[in-house]
Design a protein around this motif. Structure first.
Motif, mmCIF file in Angstrom:
data_model
loop_
_atom_site.group_PDB
_atom_site.id
_atom_site.type_symbol
_atom_site.label_atom_id
_atom_site.label_comp_id
_atom_site.label_asym_id
_atom_site.label_seq_id
_atom_site.Cartn_x
_atom_site.Cartn_y
_atom_site.Cartn_z
ATOM 1 N N GLY A 102 111.732 50.449 74.742
ATOM 2 C CA GLY A 102 112.246 51.624 73.774
ATOM 3 C C GLY A 102 111.638 52.606 72.977
ATOM 4 N N ARG A 103 110.101 52.409 73.178
ATOM 5 C CA ARG A 103 109.519 53.252 72.671
ATOM 6 C C ARG A 103 108.334 53.912 73.179
ATOM 7 N NH1 ARG A 103 104.520 51.041 71.397
ATOM 8 N NH2 ARG A 103 104.346 48.938 71.478
ATOM 9 N N LYS A 104 107.674 55.090 72.826
ATOM 10 C CA LYS A 104 106.457 55.512 73.462
ATOM 11 C C LYS A 104 105.275 54.652 73.457
ATOM 12 C CE LYS A 104 108.049 60.210 73.274
ATOM 13 N NZ LYS A 104 107.933 61.840 72.835
ATOM 14 N N PRO A 105 104.411 54.643 74.310
ATOM 15 C CA PRO A 105 103.192 53.899 74.142
ATOM 16 C C PRO A 105 102.354 54.591 73.416
ATOM 17 C CG PRO A 105 103.138 55.191 76.318
ATOM 18 C CD PRO A 105 104.593 55.082 75.646
ATOM 19 N N SER A 106 101.447 53.965 72.490
ATOM 20 C CA SER A 106 100.633 54.613 71.373
ATOM 21 C C SER A 106 99.198 54.417 71.676
ATOM 22 C CB SER A 106 101.038 54.172 70.160
ATOM 23 O OG SER A 106 100.945 52.799 69.912
ATOM 24 N N LEU A 107 98.634 55.464 71.259
ATOM 25 C CA LEU A 107 96.886 55.337 70.945
ATOM 26 C C LEU A 107 96.470 55.746 69.945
ATOM 27 C CD1 LEU A 107 94.252 54.883 72.560
ATOM 28 C CD2 LEU A 107 94.426 57.459 73.185
ATOM 29 N N ALA A 108 95.585 54.989 69.340
ATOM 30 C CA ALA A 108 94.737 55.468 67.780
ATOM 31 C C ALA A 108 93.488 55.789 68.218
ATOM 32 C CB ALA A 108 94.840 54.164 66.943
ATOM 33 N N VAL A 109 93.138 56.913 67.926
ATOM 34 C CA VAL A 109 91.808 57.694 68.187
ATOM 35 C C VAL A 109 91.091 57.777 66.794
ATOM 36 C CG1 VAL A 109 90.501 59.486 69.188
ATOM 37 C CG2 VAL A 109 92.754 58.845 70.000
ATOM 38 N N ILE A 110 89.913 56.936 66.668
ATOM 39 C CA ILE A 110 88.887 56.641 65.323
ATOM 40 C C ILE A 110 87.834 57.605 65.882
ATOM 41 C CG2 ILE A 110 87.996 55.460 63.835
ATOM 42 C CD1 ILE A 110 90.005 53.112 64.673
ATOM 43 N N THR A 111 87.489 58.654 64.770
ATOM 44 C CA THR A 111 86.148 59.470 64.639
ATOM 45 C C THR A 111 85.547 59.254 63.579
ATOM 46 O OG1 THR A 111 87.095 61.149 66.256
ATOM 47 C CG2 THR A 111 85.195 61.421 64.992
ATOM 48 N N LEU A 112 84.431 59.071 63.407
ATOM 49 C CA LEU A 112 83.451 58.973 62.078
ATOM 50 C C LEU A 112 82.501 60.132 62.227
ATOM 51 C CD1 LEU A 112 84.318 55.866 62.717
ATOM 52 C CD2 LEU A 112 82.316 55.430 61.461
ATOM 53 N N GLY A 113 82.641 60.871 61.086
ATOM 54 C CA GLY A 113 81.833 62.269 61.185
ATOM 55 C C GLY A 113 82.189 63.331 62.042
ATOM 56 N N GLU A 114 81.230 64.173 62.299
ATOM 57 C CA GLU A 114 81.437 65.261 63.140
ATOM 58 C C GLU A 114 80.592 65.002 64.548
ATOM 59 O OE1 GLU A 114 83.166 68.031 62.730
ATOM 60 O OE2 GLU A 114 83.875 67.379 60.706
ATOM 61 N N LEU A 168 87.472 59.655 59.677
ATOM 62 C CA LEU A 168 86.811 59.063 59.091
ATOM 63 C C LEU A 168 85.579 59.667 58.559
ATOM 64 C CD1 LEU A 168 87.042 55.230 59.928
ATOM 65 C CD2 LEU A 168 88.627 56.692 58.554
ATOM 66 N N SER A 169 85.060 59.593 57.284
ATOM 67 C CA SER A 169 83.843 59.975 56.647
ATOM 68 C C SER A 169 82.556 59.273 57.339
ATOM 69 C CB SER A 169 83.692 59.772 55.340
ATOM 70 O OG SER A 169 82.403 60.107 54.954
ATOM 71 N N GLU A 170 81.559 60.176 57.784
ATOM 72 C CA GLU A 170 80.173 59.657 58.261
ATOM 73 C C GLU A 170 79.679 58.527 57.555
ATOM 74 O OE1 GLU A 170 76.254 61.103 60.149
ATOM 75 O OE2 GLU A 170 77.426 62.520 59.561
ATOM 76 N N THR A 208 81.350 56.138 56.336
ATOM 77 C CA THR A 208 82.350 54.829 56.308
ATOM 78 C C THR A 208 81.178 53.568 56.633
ATOM 79 O OG1 THR A 208 84.165 56.198 56.888
ATOM 80 C CG2 THR A 208 84.089 53.816 57.665
ATOM 81 N N THR A 209 81.559 52.616 56.102
ATOM 82 C CA THR A 209 80.689 51.435 56.543
ATOM 83 C C THR A 209 81.218 50.581 57.589
ATOM 84 O OG1 THR A 209 81.926 49.992 54.768
ATOM 85 C CG2 THR A 209 80.163 51.148 53.864
ATOM 86 N N GLN A 210 80.121 49.744 58.054
ATOM 87 C CA GLN A 210 80.736 48.917 59.298
ATOM 88 C C GLN A 210 81.797 47.860 58.976
ATOM 89 O OE1 GLN A 210 77.535 46.941 61.468
ATOM 90 N NE2 GLN A 210 78.835 45.277 62.219
ATOM 91 N N ALA A 211 81.759 47.502 57.620
ATOM 92 C CA ALA A 211 82.912 46.559 57.249
ATOM 93 C C ALA A 211 84.091 47.211 57.106
ATOM 94 C CB ALA A 211 82.418 45.895 55.923
ATOM 95 N N GLU A 212 84.157 48.563 56.627
ATOM 96 C CA GLU A 212 85.208 49.327 56.568
ATOM 97 C C GLU A 212 85.950 49.673 57.935
ATOM 98 O OE1 GLU A 212 84.467 52.033 52.487
ATOM 99 O OE2 GLU A 212 83.587 52.521 54.276
ATOM 100 N N LEU A 213 85.188 49.931 58.731
ATOM 101 C CA LEU A 213 85.569 50.369 60.129
ATOM 102 C C LEU A 213 86.150 49.271 60.877
ATOM 103 C CD1 LEU A 213 85.813 52.153 62.447
ATOM 104 C CD2 LEU A 213 83.320 51.552 63.170
ATOM 105 N N GLU A 214 85.369 47.847 60.522
ATOM 106 C CA GLU A 214 85.971 46.526 61.153
ATOM 107 C C GLU A 214 87.399 46.269 60.628
ATOM 108 O OE1 GLU A 214 82.809 43.887 60.430
ATOM 109 O OE2 GLU A 214 81.613 44.706 62.377
ATOM 110 N N SER A 215 87.333 46.575 59.481
ATOM 111 C CA SER A 215 88.794 46.135 58.587
ATOM 112 C C SER A 215 89.826 47.046 59.274
ATOM 113 C CB SER A 215 88.383 46.401 57.161
ATOM 114 O OG SER A 215 89.762 46.244 56.608
ATOM 115 N N LEU A 216 89.511 48.515 59.402
ATOM 116 C CA LEU A 216 90.565 49.186 60.053
ATOM 117 C C LEU A 216 90.973 48.774 61.665
ATOM 118 C CD1 LEU A 216 92.086 51.964 60.344
ATOM 119 C CD2 LEU A 216 90.161 53.003 60.821
ATOM 120 N N LEU A 222 78.476 56.398 67.239
ATOM 121 C CA LEU A 222 78.676 56.117 65.901
ATOM 122 C C LEU A 222 77.639 56.370 64.778
ATOM 123 C CD1 LEU A 222 80.106 52.560 66.179
ATOM 124 C CD2 LEU A 222 81.377 54.681 65.902
ATOM 125 N N PRO A 223 77.844 56.441 63.542
ATOM 126 C CA PRO A 223 76.471 56.835 62.784
ATOM 127 C C PRO A 223 75.350 55.836 63.057
ATOM 128 C CG PRO A 223 78.623 57.243 61.752
ATOM 129 C CD PRO A 223 79.096 56.559 62.964
#
Length: 346
Positions: free
Chosen positions: A260-272, A312-314, A316-324, A343-344
């Protein structure tokens, strides 16, 4: 093409306007419910017939009639053009819409074959020029239309009978988007034999001979793959990508029917990401928004997926990324996570 918020008949039936010679084909693809129908409609007035409510949907070219309809509806906030692509719908495999036809004689006689080969080579180069410079190509199209008297055609397919330069540039760009999907080796506008054969087989499914036997079609029926073909040492990446996207789209349809819904994907990028710096240029030359790595949201939308980009900003700490990552894993409606590399260093 149809228009959002347009009224349908009280019984829910719809009437689809189509070219006279494609009515049986659309009936087979659309699988309309009882009461709905596909009818032969005048080619010259189908946009206005749709706008006036004579039809609830019409067969339309995405390169001309659709952008014309979009301009017609600019002043209406509650009305949008809805486009359903026939390719892939209910398993349809239509192959190519515009191809070059010739006779066996032109393929056998060396002098004529050379002319044909030169014509194909010039066409390949011409598409390359048009893809890189839409405005130049639009000027050429307008000159040709004037020379051939096409500006005097009485139909509603073109904005201002094709005299609007802005519209012509858009139309050329939309044509180029389709052609880029045929890119093989160093050529635009080529035919992949696998796609040709798949379409031929699908079109003849259910066909019977007079004696009741099924129609059997030889490989490459109607296709001459020797006038030009890419090197066997090159991988046809665009064609492989197209088939994989078709498979993914079918999977997305089945997923939505089940859950009853579309499949979803989250794409995470840190920095450029360095490889993205030429993304716009690569989109212009090799692909389009509906099929490219560089526009995942549009690709997802075109193939039945909800794609959410998280930048995300370049710093971003490892702890913040893991939390996300943990929060996304536990979030309802998120089926996949793509973490972009590199990754940075920290």
């Amino acid at each position: 093409a149809s228009i959002s918020s347009q009224e349908v008949d009280e019984d829910g039936s719809v009437k689809v306007g189509a070219h006279e010679d494609t009515v049986p084909l659309l009936e087979r693809i659309l699988l309309l419910s009882t009461g709905s129908s596909v009818v032969a409609s005048p080619r010259a007035s189908k946009n206005q017939d749709l706008l006036s409510g004579i039809y609830q949907s019409v067969q339309a070219y995405t390169t001309t009639e659709v952008p014309t309809l979009q301009r017609e509806l600019r002043e209406y906030s509650d009305k949008k053009v809805k486009v359903d692509m026939l390719e892939g719908m209910n398993g349809a495999k239509l192959g190519y819409s515009q191809v070059l036809f010739t006779t066996d004689e032109n393929l056998i006689i060396p002098e004529k074959r050379d002319i044909l080969s030169s014509f194909c080579d010039t066409t390949f180069k011409g598409w390359g020029m048009a893809i890189r410079d839409h405005e130049m190509a639009a000027k050429c199209v307008q000159e040709a239309r004037e020379q051939l008297g096409l500006n005097e055609e009485e139909n509603d397919h073109w904005v201002d009978k094709g005299k609007s330069f802005e519209y012509m540039v858009q139309s050329v760009g939309l044509c180029c988007d389709h052609v880029k999907e045929t890119f093989q080796a160093d050529r635009y506008g080529t035919i992949a034999s696998e796609r040709w054969n798949d379409a031929t087989e699908w079109l003849l499914q259910g066909g019977d001979l007079a004696n009741g036997e099924k129609v059997k079609v030889a490989k490459d029926f109607g296709l001459n793959a020797s006038v030009w073909k890419p090197s066997s040492q090159l991988l046809p990446g665009n064609e492989l990508a197209r088939t994989r996207l078709e498979e993914a789209k079918q999977s997305a349809i089945e997923f939505e029917l089940t859950y009853g819904r579309k499949p979803s994907l989250a794409v995470i990028t840190l920095g450029e990401l360095g490889r993205y710096t030429e993304g716009d240029r690569r989109l212009q030359i090799y692909s389009n928004n509906e099929n490219s790595w560089f526009d995942k949201v549009s690709v997802g939308e075109s193939h039945g997926f909800d794609v959410k980009e998280i930048n995300l900003s370049e710093a971003t700490t490892q702890a913040e990324l893991e939390s996300l990552l943990y929060s996304l894993q536990n979030e309802n409606g998120v089926d996949g996570i793509q973490l972009m590399w590199p990754l940075p260093s920290h």
